[in-house]
Design an enzyme around this catalytic site. Sequence first.
Site, PDB file in Angstrom:
ATOM      1  N   ARG A  41       0.826  -1.215   0.000  1.00 47.96           N
ATOM      2  CA  ARG A  41       0.000   0.000   0.000  1.00 47.96           C
ATOM      3  C   ARG A  41       0.858   1.262   0.000  1.00 47.96           C
ATOM      4  O   ARG A  41       0.371   2.352  -0.302  1.00 47.96           O
ATOM      5  CB  ARG A  41      -0.958   0.006   1.197  1.00 47.96           C
ATOM      6  CG  ARG A  41      -1.974   1.111   1.107  1.00 47.96           C
ATOM      7  CD  ARG A  41      -3.124   1.132   2.128  1.00 47.96           C
ATOM      8  NE  ARG A  41      -3.131   0.107   3.113  1.00 47.96           N
ATOM      9  CZ  ARG A  41      -2.535   0.192   4.327  1.00 47.96           C
ATOM     10  NH1 ARG A  41      -1.878   1.288   4.670  1.00 47.96           N
ATOM     11  NH2 ARG A  41      -2.610  -0.794   5.177  1.00 47.96           N
ATOM     12  N   TYR A  92     -16.343  18.242 -14.160  1.00 45.07           N
ATOM     13  CA  TYR A  92     -16.640  16.819 -14.141  1.00 45.07           C
ATOM     14  C   TYR A  92     -17.686  16.539 -13.060  1.00 45.07           C
ATOM     15  O   TYR A  92     -17.522  16.967 -11.922  1.00 45.07           O
ATOM     16  CB  TYR A  92     -15.364  16.013 -13.880  1.00 45.07           C
ATOM     17  CG  TYR A  92     -15.654  14.554 -13.863  1.00 45.07           C
ATOM     18  CD1 TYR A  92     -16.056  13.902 -15.027  1.00 45.07           C
ATOM     19  CD2 TYR A  92     -15.582  13.815 -12.695  1.00 45.07           C
ATOM     20  CE1 TYR A  92     -16.369  12.557 -15.022  1.00 45.07           C
ATOM     21  CE2 TYR A  92     -15.886  12.467 -12.683  1.00 45.07           C
ATOM     22  CZ  TYR A  92     -16.292  11.840 -13.853  1.00 45.07           C
ATOM     23  OH  TYR A  92     -16.606  10.517 -13.834  1.00 45.07           O
ATOM     24  N   ASP A 163      -7.617  20.478 -12.739  1.00 42.46           N
ATOM     25  CA  ASP A 163      -7.894  19.174 -13.330  1.00 42.46           C
ATOM     26  C   ASP A 163      -7.487  19.278 -14.798  1.00 42.46           C
ATOM     27  O   ASP A 163      -8.122  19.965 -15.587  1.00 42.46           O
ATOM     28  CB  ASP A 163      -9.384  18.843 -13.177  1.00 42.46           C
ATOM     29  CG  ASP A 163      -9.726  17.451 -13.715  1.00 42.46           C
ATOM     30  OD1 ASP A 163      -9.052  16.991 -14.664  1.00 42.46           O
ATOM     31  OD2 ASP A 163     -10.690  16.842 -13.212  1.00 42.46           O
ATOM     32  N   LYS A 188      -8.471   8.508 -18.911  1.00 45.81           N
ATOM     33  CA  LYS A 188      -8.853   9.134 -20.172  1.00 45.81           C
ATOM     34  C   LYS A 188      -7.666   9.165 -21.141  1.00 45.81           C
ATOM     35  O   LYS A 188      -7.215   8.132 -21.571  1.00 45.81           O
ATOM     36  CB  LYS A 188      -9.425  10.535 -19.887  1.00 45.81           C
ATOM     37  CG  LYS A 188     -10.437  10.562 -18.732  1.00 45.81           C
ATOM     38  CD  LYS A 188     -11.713   9.805 -19.004  1.00 45.81           C
ATOM     39  CE  LYS A 188     -12.591   9.609 -17.777  1.00 45.81           C
ATOM     40  NZ  LYS A 188     -12.972  10.812 -17.065  1.00 45.81           N
TER      41      LYS A 188
HETATM   42  C1  LIG Z   1     -13.345  11.129 -15.776  1.00 43.50           C
HETATM   43  C2  LIG Z   1     -12.934  12.389 -15.130  1.00 43.50           C
HETATM   44  C3  LIG Z   1     -12.636  12.439 -13.768  1.00 43.50           C
HETATM   45  C4  LIG Z   1     -12.796  11.236 -12.873  1.00 43.50           C
HETATM   46  O1  LIG Z   1     -11.895  10.221 -13.154  1.00 43.50           O
HETATM   47  P1  LIG Z   1     -12.163   8.649 -12.953  1.00 43.50           P
HETATM   48  O2  LIG Z   1     -10.885   8.047 -13.385  1.00 43.50           O
HETATM   49  O3  LIG Z   1     -13.349   8.274 -13.784  1.00 43.50           O
HETATM   50  O4  LIG Z   1     -12.457   8.447 -11.490  1.00 43.50           O
HETATM   51  C5  LIG Z   1     -12.204  13.645 -13.238  1.00 43.50           C
HETATM   52  N1  LIG Z   1     -12.089  14.751 -14.013  1.00 43.50           N
HETATM   53  C6  LIG Z   1     -12.378  14.739 -15.318  1.00 43.50           C
HETATM   54  C7  LIG Z   1     -12.233  15.997 -16.119  1.00 43.50           C
HETATM   55  C8  LIG Z   1     -12.806  13.558 -15.933  1.00 43.50           C
HETATM   56  O5  LIG Z   1     -13.108  13.570 -17.240  1.00 43.50           O
END
Ligand SMILES: *Cc1c(COP(=O)(O)O)cnc(C)c1O
Length: 350
Positions: A41, A92, A163, A188
């Site tokens: 961990r 998001y 983000d 993504k």
């Molecule tokens: C998908 C997404 C998230 C969340 O990520 P996960 O890997 O699905 O938990 C956060 N911010 C943005 C802009 C996203 O497109």
Amino acid sequence: MRPATRAVHSGRPPHEPDQPLNTPITMAATYVAGGDLEYGRYDNPTWRAFEEALGELEGGRCLSFASGLAAVSTILDLVANGEKVVAPRHAYNGSLGQLADLEARGRITSHLVDIEDTDAVVAACEDASLVWIESPTNPAMELADIPTITKAAHDAGAYVVVDNTFATPVLQQPLEWDVDLVVHSATKFIGGHADLLMGAIVTRDEQLYGVLKGRRDLVGAIPGAFEAWLALRGLRTLPLRMERCQSNAAELVRRLRERPDVTEVRYPGFGGMISIVLPDGGIADLVQHSTRLWVYATSLGGVESTLERRRRWKSEPATIPDGLIRLSVGIEDVEDLWEDLVQALDAGTA
Ligand SMILES: *Cc1c(COP(=O)(O)O)cnc(C)c1O
């Protein structure tokens, strides 16, 4: 080294005889005691390789997480009780969902802003302890003035998070603007093949790095070694994929803007994400069900093009138009993408 070279070469074993070119997948719950790793961990050599590569691309130190939202919640957890978070009203929906949940439980207060209205954002920073930025925003495609907001937030003593999932470090490195933390859904574009979930945080602030590492150790929102290996494999081609999906997207935007049945085309001028607004939700539903090549699916950033009417999610803000379809442009031949989009738009608007 330039980014495309870094993406290929960082996070590899040393160039020595018998070393593998790629960092192996280390499947280990625990390690023989007495070294740095200790327990599964706390650390893993495969995460380390991924973290080194993404850290180099963003220009900071990286920590990997089980998902993007695990990374988001680790950051929001740093906000002390009763303090204020400023965030974009369009972001998001999972990040907004976490803010709403924390607020409903009396943990924090949140102040949602139009992230393009820089004066309003700057004013909101005044008594904030954290300013959350998404730029471009998902799925409204708004752009924030990151340097100006960061300066105002720092003057107010607040931390700034960006983000960077949509832009990726190939197109935008927020740490260069003095932002404190960059967060990613590596699910993504970074992973890039719609076959893993992972998240990451990158920072230049050693103290914040230590606090976040401590939180990850304590809470255990860690990725699997296989996911880290896949994400690193994906990262190798990130600059190449971004180049291709961006050129595809720019061409599709040019053509979409000539179609009178498309009310609005939202494209921030870079990247592989486009939102189009159709006259109503019914038409948008027809279009999303009429494609053959574009996959009707949520998520984004894969080699394969996907599309989705965002308001099909109850959690999507009502200020997002009912007829808005978000397009995640992949790396296919742009003519095939266009032909399929045209026949789907024709089917929807006939
Ligand atoms: C998908 C997404 C998230 C969340 O990520 P996960 O890997 O699905 O938990 C956060 N911010 C943005 C802009 C996203 O497109």
